[in-house]
Enzyme design. Structure first.
Site, PDB file in Angstrom:
ATOM      1  N   GLY A  47      11.713   3.434   1.612  1.00  0.00           N
ATOM      2  CA  GLY A  47      12.361   2.102   0.195  1.00  0.00           C
ATOM      3  C   GLY A  47      10.913   1.995  -0.501  1.00  0.00           C
ATOM      4  O   GLY A  47      11.083   1.947  -1.678  1.00  0.00           O
ATOM      5  N   ASP A  48      10.105   2.319   0.503  1.00  0.00           N
ATOM      6  CA  ASP A  48       8.917   2.431  -0.558  1.00  0.00           C
ATOM      7  C   ASP A  48       8.174   3.099  -1.344  1.00  0.00           C
ATOM      8  O   ASP A  48       7.573   2.961  -2.298  1.00  0.00           O
ATOM      9  CB  ASP A  48       7.112   1.664   0.552  1.00  0.00           C
ATOM     10  CG  ASP A  48       7.541   0.222   1.201  1.00  0.00           C
ATOM     11  OD1 ASP A  48       7.943  -0.330   0.881  1.00  0.00           O
ATOM     12  OD2 ASP A  48       7.090   0.523   2.473  1.00  0.00           O
ATOM     13  N   ALA A  94       1.127  -0.940   0.073  1.00  0.00           N
ATOM     14  CA  ALA A  94       0.630   0.054   0.261  1.00  0.00           C
ATOM     15  C   ALA A  94       0.657   1.179  -0.012  1.00  0.00           C
ATOM     16  O   ALA A  94       0.807   2.524  -0.770  1.00  0.00           O
ATOM     17  CB  ALA A  94      -0.950  -0.450   1.374  1.00  0.00           C
ATOM     18  N   LEU A 150      21.068   2.014  -1.167  1.00  0.00           N
ATOM     19  CA  LEU A 150      21.951   2.455  -0.138  1.00  0.00           C
ATOM     20  C   LEU A 150      21.793   3.503   0.732  1.00  0.00           C
ATOM     21  O   LEU A 150      22.767   4.102   1.700  1.00  0.00           O
ATOM     22  CB  LEU A 150      23.313   2.817  -0.975  1.00  0.00           C
ATOM     23  CG  LEU A 150      23.434   1.139  -1.472  1.00  0.00           C
ATOM     24  CD1 LEU A 150      24.625   2.226  -1.975  1.00  0.00           C
ATOM     25  CD2 LEU A 150      23.820  -0.141  -0.750  1.00  0.00           C
ATOM     26  N   ASN A 153      16.893  -3.641  -1.409  1.00  0.00           N
ATOM     27  CA  ASN A 153      18.053  -2.651   0.350  1.00  0.00           C
ATOM     28  C   ASN A 153      18.535  -3.087  -0.167  1.00  0.00           C
ATOM     29  O   ASN A 153      19.251  -4.844   0.216  1.00  0.00           O
ATOM     30  CB  ASN A 153      17.297  -1.777   0.947  1.00  0.00           C
ATOM     31  CG  ASN A 153      16.664  -2.586   2.098  1.00  0.00           C
ATOM     32  OD1 ASN A 153      17.168  -3.644   1.924  1.00  0.00           O
ATOM     33  ND2 ASN A 153      15.870  -2.301   3.334  1.00  0.00           N
ATOM     34  N   THR A 176      11.158   5.049   8.108  1.00  0.00           N
ATOM     35  CA  THR A 176      10.271   3.984   7.714  1.00  0.00           C
ATOM     36  C   THR A 176      10.028   4.576   6.582  1.00  0.00           C
ATOM     37  O   THR A 176       9.118   5.469   5.866  1.00  0.00           O
ATOM     38  CB  THR A 176       9.656   3.810   8.826  1.00  0.00           C
ATOM     39  OG1 THR A 176      10.071   3.947  10.454  1.00  0.00           O
ATOM     40  CG2 THR A 176       8.699   2.336   9.131  1.00  0.00           C
ATOM     41  N   GLY A 180       6.242   8.859  10.363  1.00  0.00           N
ATOM     42  CA  GLY A 180       5.135   7.648   9.673  1.00  0.00           C
ATOM     43  C   GLY A 180       5.834   7.427   8.497  1.00  0.00           C
ATOM     44  O   GLY A 180       6.852   8.659   7.894  1.00  0.00           O
TER      45      GLY A 180
HETATM   46  O1  RIB Z   1       8.125  -0.664   4.653  1.00  0.00           O
HETATM   47  C1  RIB Z   1       7.660  -0.039   5.892  1.00  0.00           C
HETATM   48  C2  RIB Z   1       6.079  -0.904   6.503  1.00  0.00           C
HETATM   49  O2  RIB Z   1       7.074  -2.198   6.376  1.00  0.00           O
HETATM   50  C3  RIB Z   1       5.448  -0.066   7.304  1.00  0.00           C
HETATM   51  O3  RIB Z   1       5.094   0.564   6.675  1.00  0.00           O
HETATM   52  C4  RIB Z   1       5.517  -1.587   7.891  1.00  0.00           C
HETATM   53  O4  RIB Z   1       3.947  -1.735   7.671  1.00  0.00           O
HETATM   54  C5  RIB Z   1       6.113  -2.476   7.732  1.00  0.00           C
HETATM   55  O5  RIB Z   1       5.593  -3.107   6.468  1.00  0.00           O
HETATM   56 NA    NA Z   2       9.391   9.541   7.476  1.00  0.00          NA
END
Ligand code: RIB
Ligand code: NA
Length: 309
Positions: free
Chosen positions: A255-256, A43, A223, A186, A252, A293
């Site tokens: 990478g997404d 997501a 990286l 990664n 956090t 977040g």
């Molecule tokens: O890549 C970050 C995500 O990893 C977070 O949002 C968490 O839900 C985990 O799945």
């Molecule tokens: Na962030």
């Protein structure tokens, strides 16, 4: 209607605690901030692509519960198509317990729950859309068979595939490499997949050469503050793409953000060199690490410099 980017992947509710450091086994420590956010790698990637202007659809499963209902609303709020979002009463919506330290680093435990119940039946329902999409993206927070089947479906229909082997599993089926136009991981995942340390650009070049040989079209190893390395078959030249330095608050989901941006660029600028897409995706992800977040920190197109588009 054809989608630019389709993601077959996970949704998680992120339960985030910020503390000075990560606790040790058996230890209780005080944190200073707690919040709940929308996360899950699948997501997250979809939402970042959507915020850059991609027409997106998510193929996923959440629970028939409060978190699941909220998640569907979150997709609507971000203009992500929800025709392939399913709800089940057999498992709870996926959850991620996340601890972030003062350096913006994290430790995460995920309980995938409903995500694991996404299977071939749901993929079949989404096949007409998948076969007309520009780019399909998968990760490893759903059942690996479902991810692999989705990637193969896409490839059979000449849809570009991005695979993010996260969280990494040591004995990854070699089919994942051959089903990936772009295989993007990664440094930690690259270490697990190659068995050698990936602590600097030199080591990333070497890991990249090894992973590229396993059969993917192109390979990216991200990286963090060092940017990424990019390799494309058949030449196995590994190119380092650095990224501007920023002060990280919460890394956090960075990478997404990178992968969501990459998917957007692949869909919108299919002839752009992969290195250039990676350079721009680095900058998008660089914005995300400067706020708390995951999705809450992902920039919208209007907040980014025009040169990225
Ligand atoms: O890549 C970050 C995500 O990893 C977070 O949002 C968490 O839900 C985990 O799945
Ligand atoms: Na962030």
């Amino acid at each position: 209607e054809a989608f630019d980017v389709m993601v077959v992947g996970s949704c998680m509710t992120d339960l985030v605690s910020q503390a000075l450091r990560l606790p040790k086994a058996g230890e209780t420590i005080h944190g200073h901030k707690f919040f709940i956010g929308f996360g899950g790698k699948g997501a997250n990637q979809c939402i970042q692509a959507a915020r850059l202007g991609a027409k997106t659809a998510m193929v996923c499963k959440v629970g028939k519960d409060f978190f699941g209902d909220n998640y569907i609303q979150n997709f609507k709020d971000n203009a992500v198509h929800i025709d392939f979002v399913r709800q089940t009463s057999d498992a709870a919506t996926g959850a991620a317990s996340i601890i972030v330290n003062s350096a913006g680093e994290n430790a995460i435990v995920i309980v995938a729950g409903a995500n694991m119940l996404l299977g071939s039946a749901e993929l079949q329902e989404a096949l007409p859309a998948i076969s007309h999409a520009k780019v399909l993206v998968c990760q490893l927070e759903i059942s690996p068979q479902t991810s692999l089947q989705a990637l193969r479906m896409a490839q059979e229909n000449k849809v570009k595939t991005i695979f993010n082997p996260a969280p990494a599993i040591p004995d990854l089926d070699t089919g994942f490499y051959t089903a990936s136009d772009v295989f993007c991981c990664n440094e930690t995942e690259a270490e697990l997949l190659t068995g050698s340390s990936v602590g600097n650009v030199e080591e990333a070049h070497r890991a990249g050469q090894e992973l590229l040989k396993r059969g993917c079209g192109s390979l990216i190893i991200t990286l963090g503050p060092l940017g990424c390395v990019v390799l494309e078959a058949p030449q196995s030249i590994s190119k380092h793409v650095p990224t501007p330095a920023v002060t990280a608050v919460d890394t956090t989901g960075a990478g997404d953000s990178f992968i969501g941006a990459l998917a957007f660029y692949m869909a919108h600028y299919p002839t752009m060199p992969l290195e250039e897409m990676a350079r721009r995706a680095n900058q998008v992800a660089g914005v995300s690490v400067q706020a708390d977040g995951t999705q809450t920190s992902y920039p919208f197109r209007k907040e980014l410099p025009a040169e990225l588009f």
